[in-house]
Design an enzyme around this catalytic site. Structure first.
Site, PDB file in Angstrom:
ATOM      1  N   GLU A   1       0.804  -1.022  -0.034  1.00 25.88           N
ATOM      2  CA  GLU A   1       0.145  -0.030   0.103  1.00 25.88           C
ATOM      3  C   GLU A   1       0.915   1.503   0.078  1.00 25.88           C
ATOM      4  OE1 GLU A   1      -0.115  -2.405   2.131  1.00 25.88           O
ATOM      5  OE2 GLU A   1      -1.895  -3.317   2.368  1.00 25.88           O
TER       6      GLU A   1
ATOM      7  N   CYS B   1       2.311   8.295   2.786  1.00 28.21           N
ATOM      8  CA  CYS B   1       2.796   7.361   3.490  1.00 28.21           C
ATOM      9  C   CYS B   1       3.457   6.056   2.752  1.00 28.21           C
ATOM     10  CB  CYS B   1       1.767   7.015   4.531  1.00 28.21           C
ATOM     11  SG  CYS B   1       2.117   5.458   5.440  1.00 28.21           S
TER      12      CYS B   1
ATOM     13  N   CYS C   1       7.398  -7.491   6.218  1.00 24.70           N
ATOM     14  CA  CYS C   1       8.293  -7.052   7.167  1.00 24.70           C
ATOM     15  C   CYS C   1       8.713  -8.261   7.808  1.00 24.70           C
ATOM     16  CB  CYS C   1       7.651  -6.104   8.179  1.00 24.70           C
ATOM     17  SG  CYS C   1       8.679  -5.034   9.258  1.00 24.70           S
TER      18      CYS C   1
ATOM     19  N   CYS D   1       6.668  -7.512  14.965  1.00 21.65           N
ATOM     20  CA  CYS D   1       5.967  -6.880  15.974  1.00 21.65           C
ATOM     21  C   CYS D   1       4.535  -7.472  16.355  1.00 21.65           C
ATOM     22  CB  CYS D   1       5.897  -5.325  15.626  1.00 21.65           C
ATOM     23  SG  CYS D   1       7.561  -4.242  15.622  1.00 21.65           S
TER      24      CYS D   1
ATOM     25  N   CYS E   1       0.989  -5.861  15.100  1.00 23.04           N
ATOM     26  CA  CYS E   1       1.080  -5.019  13.752  1.00 23.04           C
ATOM     27  C   CYS E   1       0.761  -6.093  12.472  1.00 23.04           C
ATOM     28  CB  CYS E   1       2.554  -4.525  13.191  1.00 23.04           C
ATOM     29  SG  CYS E   1       2.594  -4.011  11.628  1.00 23.04           S
TER      30      CYS E   1
ATOM     31  N   SER F   1       9.555   3.935  16.374  1.00 24.90           N
ATOM     32  CA  SER F   1       8.473   3.301  17.239  1.00 24.90           C
ATOM     33  C   SER F   1       8.788   2.484  18.553  1.00 24.90           C
ATOM     34  CB  SER F   1       8.076   1.941  16.128  1.00 24.90           C
ATOM     35  OG  SER F   1       7.714   2.523  14.972  1.00 24.90           O
TER      36      SER F   1
ATOM     37  N   CYS G   1      -2.322   3.037  11.109  1.00 18.80           N
ATOM     38  CA  CYS G   1      -0.930   2.505  11.339  1.00 18.80           C
ATOM     39  C   CYS G   1      -1.180   1.103  11.680  1.00 18.80           C
ATOM     40  CB  CYS G   1      -0.459   3.352  12.848  1.00 18.80           C
ATOM     41  SG  CYS G   1      -0.407   5.080  12.570  1.00 18.80           S
TER      42      CYS G   1
HETATM   43  N1  SAH Z   1       8.729  -0.443  10.552  1.00 13.45           N
HETATM   44  C1  SAH Z   1       8.914   1.018  10.894  1.00 13.45           C
HETATM   45  C2  SAH Z   1       7.645   1.694  10.054  1.00 13.45           C
HETATM   46  C3  SAH Z   1       6.135   1.317  10.151  1.00 13.45           C
HETATM   47  S1  SAH Z   1       5.495   2.784  10.709  1.00 13.45           S
HETATM   48  C4  SAH Z   1       8.549   1.170  12.275  1.00 13.45           C
HETATM   49  O1  SAH Z   1       8.215   0.451  12.939  1.00 13.45           O
HETATM   50  O2  SAH Z   1       8.452   2.334  12.577  1.00 13.45           O
HETATM   51  C5  SAH Z   1       3.959   1.838  11.018  1.00 13.45           C
HETATM   52  C6  SAH Z   1       3.696   2.518  12.658  1.00 13.45           C
HETATM   53  O3  SAH Z   1       2.361   2.012  12.979  1.00 13.45           O
HETATM   54  C7  SAH Z   1       4.726   1.839  13.505  1.00 13.45           C
HETATM   55  O4  SAH Z   1       4.982   2.977  14.427  1.00 13.45           O
HETATM   56  C8  SAH Z   1       3.934   1.032  14.171  1.00 13.45           C
HETATM   57  O5  SAH Z   1       4.581   0.264  15.200  1.00 13.45           O
HETATM   58  C9  SAH Z   1       2.592   1.180  14.345  1.00 13.45           C
HETATM   59  N2  SAH Z   1       1.653   0.164  14.418  1.00 13.45           N
HETATM   60  C10 SAH Z   1       1.805  -1.147  14.220  1.00 13.45           C
HETATM   61  N3  SAH Z   1       0.541  -1.542  14.275  1.00 13.45           N
HETATM   62  C11 SAH Z   1      -0.138  -0.784  15.023  1.00 13.45           C
HETATM   63  C12 SAH Z   1      -1.657  -0.760  15.646  1.00 13.45           C
HETATM   64  N4  SAH Z   1      -2.302  -2.319  15.410  1.00 13.45           N
HETATM   65  N5  SAH Z   1      -2.074  -0.031  15.771  1.00 13.45           N
HETATM   66  C13 SAH Z   1      -1.526   1.273  15.908  1.00 13.45           C
HETATM   67  N6  SAH Z   1      -0.092   1.513  15.456  1.00 13.45           N
HETATM   68  C14 SAH Z   1       0.456   0.351  14.987  1.00 13.45           C
END
Ligand code: SAH
Length: 338
Positions: free
Chosen positions: A90, A105, A112, A116, A119, A212, A331
């Site tokens: 996306e 974005c 990935c 996490c 995510c 993050s 996110c």
């Molecule tokens: N890998 C990078 C870029 C991804 S940014 C990173 O980790 O920063 C996407 C953002 O959304 C990150 O801050 C991630 O932690 C956050 N994110 C992931 N799952 C989420 C969720 N279920 N609710 C809210 N934020 C989330």
């Protein structure tokens, strides 16, 4: 077929010359592709007709397709983009306040491997890195489709940008030069690959940095973010201080509020301690539910109490606007699904 978005201006000049045309034609093409976001050669009215025909037979501007487009009630647009090998990831257009901030974005990888636990992208696993031109194509797709000019780029789509270091920094150079977006308007978000954070400080172009963090307690962070095993909070903080010293900039700490887990008083206090000597802003992110997810949103009162505790200790805190949640564009909700 040649894919023109792969070429820098000098490469475009070589291509044009290889077709037996004058070099200056490359500048015309370049301006149509990047400044005017032309979708096809027929739009290029000041390019002579027989050259346009030759281009149509020999080249395309992009080799990507919009597989699906969804528009949120808040104006956010999510595009599922299909790359030439059939993989999809996306890109999201976010509008803030007015036309002066139009953020793209972008994804840096398909899937990935950071794992996490909260995510949706992680649940999909890792597929492959995106090439620099595939990152540029995402921005051009938005511009071509909407006729708008992107002003800001955030690497917050699928993927961990610092795990695709060379391609991401080549893309950043081109976003800066070809799309004419200032380096301060380009943000990398990372789950905390500390050695690469230090490394990027040596580049000529150093983007804005968002981390993050999501949890200030090492044991709990290890449970929800496996990266904590490789780069624990102390090591991460070291690299953040290095970034601040080297660049004079602040970092943004992103913090997901997960109900009864990361949104407690104890965590708020630990977060305050962690950032005591760090030049940073804090961006609280409401947890967005994902399928197979076992976490829940923070209750409003807990969110407010968390924010208040940080502010009472002098920290600058914002709560991230929830954008595009109705179309799974928020996110952590990007999983390349159709
Ligand atoms: N890998 C990078 C870029 C991804 S940014 C990173 O980790 O920063 C996407 C953002 O959304 C990150 O801050 C991630 O932690 C956050 N994110 C992931 N799952 C989420 C969720 N279920 N609710 C809210 N934020 C989330």
């Amino acid at each position: 077929m040649d894919v023109l978005v792969k070429y820098s201006l000098p490469e475009l000049e070589n291509f044009v010359e290889s077709l037996g045309e004058m070099k200056f034609r490359a500048r015309q093409l370049y301006s149509w592709i990047y400044s005017k976001s032309a979708r096809d050669f027929d739009k290029m009215t000041d390019v002579k007709k027989d050259f346009r025909e030759m281009l149509k037979a020999r080249a395309v501007i992009l080799d990507t397709k919009i597989k699906k487009k969804q528009v949120s009630s808040d104006g956010t647009i999510k595009y599922l983009i299909e790359y030439s090998d059939g993989n999809c990831a996306e890109t999201v257009l976010m509008r803030f306040d007015n036309r002066s901030n139009l953020s793209a974005c972008v994804s840096s990888q398909v899937g990935c491997h950071m794992g996490c636990d909260f995510c949706a992208t992680a649940k999909r696993g890792f597929v492959r890195n995106l090439e620099p031109y595939e990152i540029i194509s995402q921005i051009l797709t938005i511009q071509q489709d909407t006729g708008l000019k992107i002003t800001n780029v955030v690497f917050m789509g699928q993927g961990e940008p610092l795990n695709n270091y060379d391609n991401v920094f080549s893309a950043i150079k081109r976003i800066n030069e070809d799309l004419n977006i200032g380096i301060r308007r380009i943000t990398i978000s990372t789950c905390g690959i500390a050695d690469k954070i230090k490394k990027m400080c040596e580049n000529t172009l150093v983007p804005t940095l968002a981390i993050s963090l999501h949890c200030p307690d090492s044991a709990l962070r290890r449970q929800i973010m496996p990266v904590e095993n490789r780069f624990p909070l102390d090591t991460l903080k070291d690299s953040l201080k290095y970034y601040c010293d080297k660049t004079g900039k602040r970092v943004t700490l992103e913090y997901i509020l997960i109900g009864n887990l990361t949104d407690t008083k104890e965590m708020a206090q630990k977060l305050c301690d962690y950032i005591k000597d760090l030049k940073c802003n804090i961006n609280l992110i409401p947890y967005n539910p994902i399928c197979e997810g076992r976490y829940k949103k923070s209750a409003k009162k807990d969110t407010m109490a968390f924010k208040y505790l940080l502010e009472s200790q002098g920290k600058k805190v914002t709560i991230r606007l929830e954008r595009g949640a109705d179309i799974d564009a928020a996110c952590g909700q990007l999983a390349g699904r159709e």
